[in-house]
Enzyme design. Sequence first.
Site, PDB file in Angstrom:
ATOM      1  N   ASP A 282       0.864  -1.188   0.000  1.00 21.72           N
ATOM      2  CA  ASP A 282       0.000   0.000   0.000  1.00 21.72           C
ATOM      3  C   ASP A 282       0.902   1.239   0.000  1.00 21.72           C
ATOM      4  OD1 ASP A 282      -2.943   1.057   0.501  1.00 21.72           O
ATOM      5  OD2 ASP A 282      -1.703   2.072   1.994  1.00 21.72           O
TER       6      ASP A 282
ATOM      7  N   HIS B 248      -6.926  -6.262  -1.423  1.00 22.38           N
ATOM      8  CA  HIS B 248      -5.843  -5.321  -1.163  1.00 22.38           C
ATOM      9  C   HIS B 248      -4.876  -5.778  -0.075  1.00 22.38           C
ATOM     10  CE1 HIS B 248      -3.778  -1.526  -1.140  1.00 22.38           C
ATOM     11  NE2 HIS B 248      -4.028  -1.342   0.135  1.00 22.38           N
TER      12      HIS B 248
END
Length: 319
Positions: free
Chosen positions: A98, A298
């Site tokens: 991320d 994610h």
Amino acid sequence: MQTRLIKTEGLSQQVLEAGEGPLVLLIHGFPELGVSWRAQVEALGAAGYRAVAPDMRGYGGTERPQGVAAYSILNLVGDMVDLVRALGARTCTVVGHDWGAPVAWHCALLRPDIFTAVAGLSVPFQPRRPGGPPTPAMAALARKAGQGDLYINRFQAPDAHRDLEADPATTLRKLFFAYDGATPAERRSTGFMPEGVSLLDSIDDAATLPPWMSQDHFQEYVDAFAAAGFDGPLNWYRALDLNWSLTAFVQDQRIAVPALFVVGENDPVRHYAGRQEATMKDWVPKLARMEVLPGAGHWIQQERADAVNALLLDFLAGL
């Protein structure tokens, strides 16, 4: 594994660490912590590496400087340079997920003498583009596509952290749910929201914890963000245009060290950062492998811990 505080030249950093051997730094993103890498710290430590996962600047047990300027990409890379030195190492492999991925990519871009290999999870390398800072361009593209606002633009507001801090447990539960691969596609966030609708209001109130997250692990996040707040983490986003102004000196520079990129097939970040995947090899010539994990969202180092561990160990073994 152990958790301890390390005092570097820049700030005091809390780290989770295990093992002895070549150093591997694991850099988390938003809204995460060093403990987001627990499965990797354990696996790498057991495989003959020294795995270290810090709480990054503004997060958890690490210091939280005030002001947006304290969260520039140069500060974040500098923190990792300081940490390598404080750990008594000269070189390391850097891994980021991320927001940690751009930090890892820039560690390799700016200091390849220290960060001799790099792995990015979820977010591809995004080179500096000429023509102006990124947030106005993001806003214009979202409007042109009729998609309202991108959450990154909403986070630019000086008080954007207040909504997130009102109920940290609800905030975190919704964010983990909205970006998870197990969440039905129609209930996942795209990162875009209608004008006048907040990020949290755009996510289903019936959001539940992802299947991989225990209540005890979730409580670690709730306790950390209740104590530290969201202002520091959002300053990473608020510094995006500042980063653009500070990095003209690396315009058109490529990452010269061996690299790995891993992304979840159903990662919502691909809606707004995925186009860079197609040009990764142009900017990272030594990209050894780019892996798309089927069905993953994610939070891949936790959603698909075994697969990510295997990819990292294979990459490290080939260096």
